[in-house]
Design a protein around this motif. Structure first.
Motif, short mmCIF file in Angstrom:
data_model
loop_
_atom_site.label_atom_id
_atom_site.label_comp_id
_atom_site.label_asym_id
_atom_site.label_seq_id
_atom_site.Cartn_x
_atom_site.Cartn_y
_atom_site.Cartn_z
N LYS A 15 23.30 6.41 -23.33
CA LYS A 15 23.29 5.00 -23.77
C LYS A 15 23.74 4.02 -22.49
O LYS A 15 23.16 2.65 -22.52
CB LYS A 15 24.81 4.75 -24.72
CG LYS A 15 24.66 5.67 -25.94
CD LYS A 15 23.76 5.03 -26.93
CE LYS A 15 23.80 5.83 -28.17
NZ LYS A 15 22.71 6.46 -28.54
N ARG A 16 24.25 4.41 -21.70
CA ARG A 16 24.61 3.63 -20.19
C ARG A 16 24.08 4.47 -18.91
O ARG A 16 24.38 5.32 -18.82
CB ARG A 16 26.36 3.60 -20.17
CG ARG A 16 26.73 2.45 -19.39
CD ARG A 16 28.33 2.43 -19.38
NE ARG A 16 28.53 1.11 -18.90
CZ ARG A 16 29.84 1.27 -17.97
NH1 ARG A 16 30.49 2.36 -17.76
NH2 ARG A 16 30.24 0.19 -17.53
N ILE A 17 23.23 3.47 -18.36
CA ILE A 17 22.53 3.54 -17.26
C ILE A 17 23.25 3.07 -15.89
O ILE A 17 22.85 1.76 -15.80
CB ILE A 17 21.09 3.62 -17.22
CG1 ILE A 17 20.56 4.59 -18.64
CG2 ILE A 17 20.34 4.12 -16.07
CD1 ILE A 17 19.05 4.19 -18.92
N ALA A 18 23.60 3.40 -15.02
CA ALA A 18 23.99 3.02 -13.61
C ALA A 18 22.84 3.09 -13.05
O ALA A 18 22.35 4.29 -12.48
CB ALA A 18 25.37 3.60 -13.12
N VAL A 19 22.21 2.14 -12.25
CA VAL A 19 20.97 2.34 -11.38
C VAL A 19 21.34 2.01 -9.95
O VAL A 19 21.76 1.08 -9.37
CB VAL A 19 19.96 1.22 -11.81
CG1 VAL A 19 18.84 1.30 -11.08
CG2 VAL A 19 19.79 1.28 -13.31
N LEU A 20 21.34 3.13 -9.08
CA LEU A 20 21.80 3.27 -7.77
C LEU A 20 20.23 2.77 -6.94
O LEU A 20 19.47 3.67 -7.29
CB LEU A 20 22.26 4.66 -7.50
CG LEU A 20 22.62 4.64 -5.88
CD1 LEU A 20 23.64 3.95 -5.45
CD2 LEU A 20 22.97 6.33 -5.88
N GLY A 21 20.50 1.68 -6.17
CA GLY A 21 19.45 1.22 -5.49
C GLY A 21 18.44 0.21 -6.13
O GLY A 21 17.55 -0.11 -5.77
N ILE A 22 19.02 -0.33 -7.31
CA ILE A 22 18.47 -1.53 -8.01
C ILE A 22 18.32 -2.53 -7.16
O ILE A 22 18.87 -2.88 -5.90
CB ILE A 22 19.31 -1.80 -9.21
CG1 ILE A 22 18.54 -2.58 -10.03
CG2 ILE A 22 20.53 -2.54 -8.72
CD1 ILE A 22 19.13 -2.97 -11.41
N LYS A 23 16.91 -3.05 -7.34
CA LYS A 23 16.55 -4.19 -6.53
C LYS A 23 16.65 -5.74 -7.32
O LYS A 23 16.85 -5.43 -8.50
CB LYS A 23 15.00 -4.18 -5.88
CG LYS A 23 14.97 -2.67 -5.16
CD LYS A 23 15.07 -2.96 -3.73
CE LYS A 23 14.98 -1.80 -2.91
NZ LYS A 23 14.10 -1.79 -1.82
N THR A 24 16.51 -6.61 -6.73
CA THR A 24 16.24 -7.94 -7.39
C THR A 24 14.89 -8.29 -7.75
O THR A 24 14.13 -7.51 -7.53
CB THR A 24 16.86 -9.13 -6.42
OG1 THR A 24 16.18 -9.07 -5.33
CG2 THR A 24 18.25 -9.11 -5.87
N PRO A 25 14.89 -9.22 -8.92
CA PRO A 25 13.74 -9.58 -9.50
C PRO A 25 12.58 -9.98 -8.44
O PRO A 25 11.41 -9.74 -8.27
CB PRO A 25 13.96 -10.55 -10.41
CG PRO A 25 15.40 -10.73 -10.64
CD PRO A 25 15.94 -10.05 -9.35
#
Length: 157
Positions: free
Chosen positions: A34-44
């Motif tokens: 249900k809940r996903i932490a995104v390590l290394g997410i980038k900006t749009p």
């Protein structure tokens, strides 16, 4: 009871069962998440998979928790508050979706273990057998070298 108290020991003979590779095992995992932490997410502005894959998952109904490695000035991504470490994320994390180069993964292991997610997903092109084994021995399911968005689309999500 603490997360450490319920984790299997390093001598756990069944750790390999937590290395998820089959379509059925992956579908079962995604059905529980249900809940996903995104390590290394980038900006749009990056227009990279580390942004549009979590955006797709968010539109599919998953709660996204951004944990960028860069962008120290950014406080929100995908309309959600940014956290600088997985261990700082309040509440349970079902899945950590990782967008980091394989050589950078060992530096994140302690943070991942401290956060105690149910599973870790290493995106396409990302695999590290030693890290995967360490996480699996700690009781964490691991998917390596697969795109979350591709798998969700394949499931019709």
């Amino acid at each position: 009871m603490t997360a450490a108290a319920i984790r299997p020991s390093p001598q756990d003979p069944d750790w390999r069962s937590r290395l998820l590779e089959t379509p059925a095992a992956i579908a079962a995992l995604l059905g529980r998440v249900k809940r996903i932490a995104v390590l290394g997410i980038k900006t749009p502005e990056s227009m990279q998979p580390a942004f549009y894959v979590p955006k797709y998952a968010q539109r599919a109904g998953y709660e996204i928790v951004p944990v960028p490695v860069y962008y120290p000035e950014v406080t929100e991504i995908l309309g959600e508050r940014v956290y600088r470490r997985l261990a700082d994320v309040p509440g349970p994390i079902d899945l950590v979706n990782v967008f980091r180069r394989p050589k950078d993964l060992p530096a994140h292991v302690d943070d991942i273990l401290a956060a105690g997610p149910h599973a870790v997903w290493l995106q396409s092109g990302i695999y590290h057998d030693e890290v995967a084994e360490q996480l699996a021995r700690a009781g964490i399911a691991v998917v390596q070298d697969r795109c979350l968005m591709v798998e969700l689309r394949g499931m019709g999500i």
